[in-house]
Motif scaffolding. Sequence first.
Motif, PDB file in Angstrom:
ATOM      1  N   ASN A  53       0.813  -1.214   0.000  1.00 46.02           N
ATOM      2  CA  ASN A  53       0.000   0.000   0.000  1.00 46.02           C
ATOM      3  C   ASN A  53       0.849   1.269   0.000  1.00 46.02           C
ATOM      4  O   ASN A  53       0.460   2.291   0.571  1.00 46.02           O
ATOM      5  N   ASP A  54       2.007   1.182  -0.589  1.00 44.40           N
ATOM      6  CA  ASP A  54       2.843   2.364  -0.816  1.00 44.40           C
ATOM      7  C   ASP A  54       3.616   2.117  -2.094  1.00 44.40           C
ATOM      8  O   ASP A  54       3.288   1.192  -2.850  1.00 44.40           O
ATOM      9  N   ARG A  55       4.621   2.908  -2.355  1.00 45.15           N
ATOM     10  CA  ARG A  55       5.345   2.776  -3.628  1.00 45.15           C
ATOM     11  C   ARG A  55       6.645   1.986  -3.515  1.00 45.15           C
ATOM     12  O   ARG A  55       7.388   1.881  -4.493  1.00 45.15           O
ATOM     13  N   ARG A  56       6.909   1.429  -2.367  1.00 47.66           N
ATOM     14  CA  ARG A  56       8.162   0.685  -2.209  1.00 47.66           C
ATOM     15  C   ARG A  56       8.190  -0.582  -3.065  1.00 47.66           C
ATOM     16  O   ARG A  56       7.170  -1.219  -3.286  1.00 47.66           O
ATOM     17  N   ILE A  57       9.396  -0.935  -3.485  1.00 48.47           N
ATOM     18  CA  ILE A  57       9.649  -2.181  -4.215  1.00 48.47           C
ATOM     19  C   ILE A  57      10.600  -3.014  -3.359  1.00 48.47           C
ATOM     20  O   ILE A  57      11.743  -2.607  -3.113  1.00 48.47           O
ATOM     21  N   ARG A  58      10.131  -4.179  -2.915  1.00 47.12           N
ATOM     22  CA  ARG A  58      10.971  -5.067  -2.109  1.00 47.12           C
ATOM     23  C   ARG A  58      11.274  -6.326  -2.922  1.00 47.12           C
ATOM     24  O   ARG A  58      10.343  -6.972  -3.430  1.00 47.12           O
ATOM     25  N   LEU A  59      12.534  -6.663  -3.021  1.00 44.76           N
ATOM     26  CA  LEU A  59      12.971  -7.845  -3.765  1.00 44.76           C
ATOM     27  C   LEU A  59      13.669  -8.793  -2.808  1.00 44.76           C
ATOM     28  O   LEU A  59      14.574  -8.389  -2.064  1.00 44.76           O
ATOM     29  N   LYS A  60      13.282 -10.053  -2.851  1.00 43.35           N
ATOM     30  CA  LYS A  60      13.852 -11.041  -1.938  1.00 43.35           C
ATOM     31  C   LYS A  60      14.061 -12.359  -2.663  1.00 43.35           C
ATOM     32  O   LYS A  60      13.142 -12.887  -3.290  1.00 43.35           O
ATOM     33  N   SER A  61      15.286 -12.870  -2.590  1.00 43.62           N
ATOM     34  CA  SER A  61      15.605 -14.186  -3.143  1.00 43.62           C
ATOM     35  C   SER A  61      15.922 -15.120  -1.987  1.00 43.62           C
ATOM     36  O   SER A  61      16.911 -14.917  -1.274  1.00 43.62           O
ATOM     37  N   ILE A  62      15.074 -16.133  -1.798  1.00 48.80           N
ATOM     38  CA  ILE A  62      15.258 -17.039  -0.671  1.00 48.80           C
ATOM     39  C   ILE A  62      16.484 -17.913  -0.867  1.00 48.80           C
ATOM     40  O   ILE A  62      17.290 -18.104   0.045  1.00 48.80           O
ATOM     41  N   ASP A  63      16.673 -18.463  -2.084  1.00 51.41           N
ATOM     42  CA  ASP A  63      17.773 -19.403  -2.291  1.00 51.41           C
ATOM     43  C   ASP A  63      19.147 -18.736  -2.249  1.00 51.41           C
ATOM     44  O   ASP A  63      20.122 -19.343  -1.814  1.00 51.41           O
ATOM     45  N   THR A  64      19.239 -17.469  -2.683  1.00 51.40           N
ATOM     46  CA  THR A  64      20.540 -16.775  -2.637  1.00 51.40           C
ATOM     47  C   THR A  64      20.682 -15.898  -1.397  1.00 51.40           C
ATOM     48  O   THR A  64      21.743 -15.311  -1.170  1.00 51.40           O
ATOM     49  N   GLN A  65      19.591 -15.795  -0.611  1.00 49.27           N
ATOM     50  CA  GLN A  65      19.583 -15.005   0.630  1.00 49.27           C
ATOM     51  C   GLN A  65      19.979 -13.545   0.377  1.00 49.27           C
ATOM     52  O   GLN A  65      20.777 -12.953   1.109  1.00 49.27           O
ATOM     53  N   ARG A  66      19.395 -12.983  -0.672  1.00 51.22           N
ATOM     54  CA  ARG A  66      19.659 -11.581  -0.999  1.00 51.22           C
ATOM     55  C   ARG A  66      18.354 -10.793  -0.970  1.00 51.22           C
ATOM     56  O   ARG A  66      17.325 -11.274  -1.436  1.00 51.22           O
ATOM     57  N   GLU A  67      18.425  -9.590  -0.414  1.00 58.30           N
ATOM     58  CA  GLU A  67      17.253  -8.715  -0.340  1.00 58.30           C
ATOM     59  C   GLU A  67      17.670  -7.289  -0.668  1.00 58.30           C
ATOM     60  O   GLU A  67      18.812  -6.880  -0.415  1.00 58.30           O
TER      61      GLU A  67
END
Length: 346
Positions: A53-67
Amino acid sequence: MAENGTIVAHACCRVDLAGGTLDIWPLYVFHPGAVTVNFAVNILARCRITALNDRRIRLKSIDTQREEVFNSLDELCSAGRYKHPLAAHLLRFFSPEGGLEIETNSESPAGAGISGSSALMVATTAALARFTGRKLDREEIRVIAQNIEAQLIKVPTGCQDYYPALYGGVNAIQLDIDGIHREPIAVAPEELDRRFVLTYTGAPRQSGINNWKVFQDHLNGKTRVFKNFESIAAIARAMHKALARADWDEVARLLREEWKLRKTNAPRITTPTIEKLIKIATRNGALAAKVCGAGGGGCIIFLTEPESQERVAQTLRSYGGHVLGARVAREGLTISGKAFKSNFGV
């Protein structure tokens, strides 16, 4: 089942039996009748997209553990580097309104050569298309996924990896002048399940490097490479027919011939570890083997008689191979959920 405002997509990895690398344009136009033969395996890639409900973009990769987090799509688009480049490049293409979280996960080991990245491209492309309200057929998803993956790895890519992710099953991908056509091969998946062992060597490979070297040698007119691909194309056509009639002795012979030719295309396609595992497995009941993908590491597929399958698997484990519990995936891309409009758009 996806929650309200959440899209979930799954796609499967693949194992190639014959004809891989021929699928890179324009290589196949020089080899009339080119085909690649592969099958989907139940090693999955997943993408989950949730509206914010805002303009943020969150990216998360579980297998590489990168956010990573961006305050807006504009901030993401202006960034020079990404911790999750696959999701970031697809977001730049789809340009969704409003904020979202993309979470991805791949069950494939790193650099396995079974198209984990391509399966993840398919799942994320399909999820973003659903999220942004774009109606894409499977071929359109394939084109977008393939082109953006080429941007990411910075070398030409082939088409074969995407079809098992999209459709599942056992496939012949016909590479014709008038386009690319997928034909399912009517072999009982249970019979294939009883006869193959998929093993990860523990060493990732860089498919782009090996494929690019072969691609350059072919276009530069290296006679040996051209003749190898002529032979590989013929093997792939024969593999299609052998699978269709469930002639497992012929499938094994062709797999041996394909690997023999393929590893002469470029240096480092095979390694001492690969050769050791193939030699040991052959002594303990494997009928044939070849490296998946471009080689240099990653996974090896072994073909066995049903009664030898477990013995081969145990032998490989005892010598350091990571046997993956893979079976033929009966279905390809699945997608569920529906995006909702937030205060900031979709």
